[in-house]
Every structure is written in structure tokens, then in C-alpha cells.
Write a protein that holds these residues in place. Structure first.
Motif, PDB file in Angstrom:
ATOM      1  N   UNK A 110       0.810  -1.210   0.000  1.00  6.06           N
ATOM      2  CA  UNK A 110       0.000   0.000   0.000  1.00  6.06           C
ATOM      3  C   UNK A 110       0.847   1.265   0.000  1.00  6.06           C
ATOM      4  N   UNK A 111       2.130   1.183  -0.271  1.00  7.47           N
ATOM      5  CA  UNK A 111       3.024   2.348  -0.250  1.00  7.47           C
ATOM      6  C   UNK A 111       2.794   3.170   1.017  1.00  7.47           C
ATOM      7  N   UNK A 112       2.851   2.509   2.140  1.00  8.54           N
ATOM      8  CA  UNK A 112       2.514   3.088   3.432  1.00  8.54           C
ATOM      9  C   UNK A 112       3.693   3.841   4.029  1.00  8.54           C
ATOM     10  N   UNK A 113       3.454   5.112   4.430  1.00 11.88           N
ATOM     11  CA  UNK A 113       4.470   5.930   5.095  1.00 11.88           C
ATOM     12  C   UNK A 113       3.847   6.483   6.372  1.00 11.88           C
ATOM     13  N   UNK A 114       4.532   6.316   7.503  1.00  7.14           N
ATOM     14  CA  UNK A 114       4.045   6.794   8.798  1.00  7.14           C
ATOM     15  C   UNK A 114       5.077   7.757   9.356  1.00  7.14           C
ATOM     16  N   UNK A 115       4.630   8.954   9.747  1.00  8.71           N
ATOM     17  CA  UNK A 115       5.557   9.957  10.274  1.00  8.71           C
ATOM     18  C   UNK A 115       4.795  10.927  11.167  1.00  8.71           C
TER      19      UNK A 115
END
Length: 106
Positions: A23-28
Motif C-alpha cells: 500500500x506504499x505506506x508511510x508513517x511519520x
């Protein structure tokens, strides 16, 4: 060379690492103090997002989030205690649960 016994060798196993990027997941930001930002490329519904503490306590932070492709989600962590958590995503299809460590430090 060691004279001890070697552990048994069971052969090669395949690991599909592409699931981590499904899911091209980025968490920041991480660590965070008051919010978690999530960027993902997904069409459908995220059934549930939870944070799980190292003691196993689950804290729900999002439910039934509709995504229409490139999606940005912001979740508040203001009322969550400092600590290290796993963030869990349950997609309505039930096919994938993504886990990442999140550190909350206010």
C-alpha cells in the motif's frame, strides 16, 4: 572449528517482502508527540487502526476510513501515554495487516 553440534539445516524458505510495500505506506513523524500522519495508496476501506502497547493493551485510533487512492490520514495521540506501540492496520479485505513501531514521547 567448533566441536559442538550444529543446528539442523532445513533448507531455503521464500519470503514475500513485497507485502510490506503493498500500500506504499508511510508513517511519520516517529517519534511523535501529538499526532501520527499516514500516507498510503489504497482504494477501499481501512476497517480499523489500533496502537498496541508493549504490555498488549490495544488502543483504537481509527475506524472505517474510506481511501480513494493517494490518501493522507492524521490521527491524534494527545490522550495516549508515552511509550512504544505497534501500529496495526486491518483492511476490510482481511488480506493484510501492517505493523510498525511508533514511539510516543511528549
Amino acid at each position: 572449528m567448533s566441536s559442538g553440534l550444529l543446528p539442523p539445516y532445513y533448507g531455503t524458505i521464500a519470503v514475500d517482502a513485497s507485502l510490506n510495500y503493498k500500500y506504499d505506506l508511510v508513517i511519520y513523524p516517529n517519534p511523535t508527540d501529538d499526532k501520527i500522519n499516514i500516507k498510503l495508496n489504497y482504494k477501499g476501506i481501512i476497517e480499523k487502526i489500533t496502537l498496541t502497547s508493549i504490555t498488549g493493551k490495544e488502543i483504537p485510533v481509527g475506524f472505517n476510513i474510506r481511501c480513494d487512492g493517494a490518501t493522507n490520514i492524521t490521527l491524534s495521540t494527545v490522550n495516549i501515554e508515552n511509550g512504544t506501540y505497534l501500529i496495526n492496520f486491518s483492511f476490510v479485505e482481511g488480506e493484510y495487516i501492517h505493523k510498525d513501531k511508533i514511539i510516543i514521547n511528549k
